[in-house]
Scaffold this active site. Structure first.
Site, PDB file in Angstrom:
ATOM      1  N   ASP A  90       0.878  -1.228   0.049  1.00 60.33           N
ATOM      2  CA  ASP A  90       0.025  -0.159   0.087  1.00 60.33           C
ATOM      3  C   ASP A  90       1.170   1.209   0.038  1.00 60.33           C
ATOM      4  O   ASP A  90       2.027   1.020   0.189  1.00 60.33           O
ATOM      5  CB  ASP A  90      -1.024  -0.015   1.305  1.00 60.33           C
ATOM      6  CG  ASP A  90      -2.053   0.794   0.985  1.00 60.33           C
ATOM      7  OD1 ASP A  90      -2.055   1.835   0.101  1.00 60.33           O
ATOM      8  OD2 ASP A  90      -3.175   0.715   1.436  1.00 60.33           O
TER       9      ASP A  90
HETATM   10  C1  BGC Z   1      -5.082   2.961  -0.093  1.00 60.85           C
HETATM   11  C2  BGC Z   1      -5.138   2.300  -1.198  1.00 60.85           C
HETATM   12  C3  BGC Z   1      -4.988   2.952  -2.614  1.00 60.85           C
HETATM   13  C4  BGC Z   1      -3.949   3.623  -2.458  1.00 60.85           C
HETATM   14  C5  BGC Z   1      -3.561   4.355  -3.875  1.00 60.85           C
HETATM   15  C6  BGC Z   1      -3.791   4.160  -0.190  1.00 60.85           C
HETATM   16  O1  BGC Z   1      -3.802   5.353   0.902  1.00 60.85           O
HETATM   17  O2  BGC Z   1      -4.875   2.586   1.202  1.00 60.85           O
HETATM   18  O3  BGC Z   1      -6.408   1.765  -0.885  1.00 60.85           O
HETATM   19  O4  BGC Z   1      -4.943   2.088  -3.535  1.00 60.85           O
HETATM   20  O5  BGC Z   1      -3.892   4.660  -1.409  1.00 60.85           O
HETATM   21  O6  BGC Z   1      -4.394   5.569  -3.992  1.00 60.85           O
END
Ligand code: BGC
Length: 730
Positions: free
Chosen positions: A274
């Site tokens: 993530d």
């Molecule tokens: C989120 C993810 C997301 C990523 C990219 C993160 O903060 O937890 O679900 O895909 O950001 O935007």
């Protein structure tokens, strides 16, 4: 051109007669070490600079950078390798449509589907595939080849700010629905992730919390949901989560990544972190992390990858495998042969219709006393109150936010700058206008609900009052409790006091408390219903469509019934979206419920919920009879289902089974569409995995021989037909 990689017509890996594995091996072996490493280190594909607003000094410099050349404008980007004709990685959020939270690609939009909760409430795997293919097709037409979709964390807390991105509290329903949505996305030659692996089950302190659970319970709950979804959907990538699991960050957990995912499940794709979830280089790589997603202002650990290879700390072969997994996934879904490119055609009309189908299939009718709904022809005047129902329907906030075709409106409530930008977004799809269009002969008046007494005055003089109640949720923030904000409880109470034909339409990303429930006649839970939500709600209220959704999550009677009555780490003073949770001190989250998530916890504790998992009314009635249970090696039940009402309707017959000594679990269901007077013999075969238990000492699933309690019903804990089966050991 690299020696030996070029066929007369092109590259060796262009040969479609070869398997994705063979093609990927040829291509990855033609890459230099630097090229392979570049694949493992995407950069931010967008910039807050494009927001065009005054950014406060607290916004760091990296967020003000212009977006990289070649990036379409999204969450992650790796430049192409022209000499190998290898495409750029363009990674976009997410599971409710191609996200554009307002600054990624100014001026762009996409079809905003209803929340994943709504989709899961349909209990319709075909619809999940269809929703996925809408997302996949639009992503393809916009030039994205990786969709950061597939939210599969179980709902362990009905206050979790991201539950609207997740499917349910049940591992079978979650696994089946998320798996099908992923399969739908990938059918359009786009890689989909599944995320957030694993136990990112609350947003409070998501980057520092340590989820503690014993292995068997984890295997039978959140891991099982991922396992089923991965088997069904074959996602190209798994996104490891921010949190720790039993002491290790999920993105550096050898147990989760190497042993379970890549080892036991033989997952051939890649593990991406993530955003900002990496905390080390060697430990993460050794544990099975393949790709470090953009870290924002945090340290960039994978920047040291080349040195680590040069010094022998990380084997060269390991880097090759990490890159190979990415390339292989692109070949496997067809993203190398049918390359997404901006400017493709999008069938907006068909996609909007799909969004409406999901919204209609996923809305759950919770109460309908005196058959207030569907609205009778005799209803000559209606007051619609609150929830911006004159303008649109609420959506969920954060990285999954879609800027809908048809436009949106932010309810900034006097906020400016970033706060305004993060305020709730309504898709322009007005239930008021849609109902007016369906009922030209009815006088329909509107009040914004800001003054309960004024609204009640209006409601006093109409045949039916419809109160629209909203509860915004945004990624990064949990709700403090189960109540509706903006004094809407008082509003509903005031309206229902003067008008005894009051119905409430809920637009929420979670279960909510309903102190006014005895006073209202009807309640329709519409979730966040997407860009055609207004039309869907109007169709359901008017009877053009019949409610068919069932709750994918238990509505508790209060927080005291939850395994954690207070959210661990929750601090009311820190209710600022995306505030650096990294600055919080680490804390544990214990899971006393273990694998008894949701309805199983309620059964174990003999709690009566407000509404149980699986519950939902229709505009007709169904009778169950003639149960036949077959045991032995497999468990199969059949029974007769009859529509005994006066209209057509959809029943979701659910099969629950208890392993001896354990709580009942959903092991299968049948969604049956019956005309009035029609009946059908329904057969449900239990998913065998859900009859087994995980033995952490033997490191395997086992099934006990014995007598298993079986019931078929309309909801968890509602046993309509009851029996038992003697099953053999396995
Ligand atoms: C989120 C993810 C997301 C990523 C990219 C993160 O903060 O937890 O679900 O895909 O950001 O935007």
């Amino acid at each position: 051109m690299v020696q030996g990689v070029c066929l007369a017509e092109g590259h060796a890996w262009d040969d479609k007669a070869l398997s994705p594995d063979q093609r990927a091996a040829k291509l990855v072996d033609a890459m230099t070490l630097d090229e392979q490493i570049a694949l493992l280190r995407p950069v931010d594909g967008a910039s807050l600079a494009s927001l065009g607003i005054q950014l406060p000094p607290s916004i760091p410099a990296w967020m003000r950078q212009p977006k990289p050349a070649g990036a379409i404008g999204s969450a992650g980007y790796v430049p192409a390798i022209p000499r190998l004709d290898f495409p750029a990685l363009q990674e976009s959020d997410a599971g409710l449509g191609v996200a554009d939270i307002g600054y990624l690609r100014p001026g762009d939009a996409a079809t905003a589907l209803p929340s994943s909760l709504a989709l899961a409430a349909s209990f319709d795997t075909g619809l999940a595939r269809e929703a996925g293919s809408v997302i996949g097709a639009e992503a393809h037409a916009k030039g994205f080849n990786v969709q950061l979709a597939g939210g599969a964390d179980l709902i362990r807390d009905p206050r979790n700010g991201r539950n609207f991105e997740y499917a349910s509290e049940d591992p079978l329903l979650t696994g089946d629905m998320v798996g099908e949505e992923i399969a739908g996305i990938q059918s359009k030659h786009i890689v989909s992730t599944i995320k957030h692996y694993v136990l990112n089950d609350q947003e409070t302190g998501r980057t520092v919390l340590d989820a503690r659970i014993d292995e068997a319970a984890l295997r039978e709950s959140d891991l099982l949901a991922f396992q089923v979804a991965i088997e069904r959907g074959h996602p190209g990538a798994v996104m490891c989560s921010y949190n720790k699991v039993n002491g290790n960050y999920a993105c550096e957990s050898d147990f989760l990544l190497n042993r379970v995912l890549k080892g036991e499940w033989e997952f051939p794709g890649w593990v991406m972190s993530d955003w900002g979830a990496v905390h080390s280089l060697k430990q993460s790589v050794d544990a099975g992390l393949d790709q470090e997603s953009p870290q924002g202002g945090d340290p960039d650990y994978f920047a040291g990858l080349k040195d680590a290879v040069t010094h022998g700390d990380i084997p060269r072969e390991k880097v090759r495998d990490m890159a190979y997994r990415i390339v292989r996934a692109l070949f496997a879904v067809g993203a190398m042969d049918d390359r997404p490119a901006p400017g493709g055609t999008i069938d907006k009309v068909a996609d909007a219709a799909a969004a409406q189908r999901v919204a209609e299939a996923g809305a759950v009718l919770l109460k309908n006393d005196g058959q207030l709904l569907p609205l009778h022809e005799s209803v000559k005047s209606i007051a619609i109150i609150g929830g911006h129902a004159d303008i649109g329907v609420l959506s969920g906030g954060g990285s999954s936010q879609v800027t809908p075709y048809g436009g949106s409106f932010r309810d900034a409530r006097g906020q400016t700058g970033i706060a305004a930008f993060l305020s709730p977004v309504y898709d322009l799809s007005s239930p008021l206008k849609a109902l007016q269009a369906l009922r030209p002969g009815t006088r329909i008046v509107f009040d914004d609900g800001s003054d309960p007494q004024r609204a009640a005055e209006l409601a006093r003089h109409v045949d039916v009052a419809l109160v629209f109640a909203v509860k915004p949720q945004i990624e990064s923030l949990d709700a403090p409790d189960l109540s509706l904000p903006y004094q809407q409880d008082a509003l509903i109470d005031a309206v229902a006091t003067v008008n005894h034909h009051t119905a409430v339409v809920l637009e929420t990303g979670n279960p909510v408390a309903m102190p006014w429930l005895p006073k209202v006649k009807a309640v329709l839970e519409a979730w966040y219903p997407g860009q055609r939500g207004g039309e869907a709600i109007a169709s359901l209220l008017d009877g053009k469509a019949a409610p068919a959704g069932r709750l994918p999550v238990t509505f508790p009677a209060g927080t005291a019934q939850l395994p954690r009555p207070a959210i661990p780490g929750f601090d009311p003073a820190r209710q600022v979206p995306f505030e650096g949770a990294g600055r919080l001190s680490p804390f544990p989250v214990d899971y006393p419920e273990g694998s008894n998530v949701g309805y199983r916890w309620f059964e174990k504790n003999k709690f009566t919920p407000l509404f149980p998992f699986g519950y939902g009314l229709t505009y007709t009635h169904f009778a169950y009879s003639h149960l036949l249970v077959k045991g032995g090696q497999d468990l199969q039940v059949s029974f007769k289902l009859a529509n005994t009402g006066r209209t057509a309707g959809v029943e979701v017959a659910q099969l629950y089974v208890a392993v001896p000594g354990r709580t009942h679990r959903l092991v299968g269901w049948a969604k049956v569409d019956l005309k009035p007077g029609e009946s059908q013999t329904v057969t449900i075969t239990a998913d065998p995995r859900f009859l087994a238990s995980y033995d952490a000492t033997l490191h395997r699933w086992t099934r006990l021989a014995g007598v298993y309690d079986v019931y078929v019903g309309k909801a968890a804990g509602v046993s309509t037909l009851h029996g038992s089966a003697t099953l053999a050991a396995q």
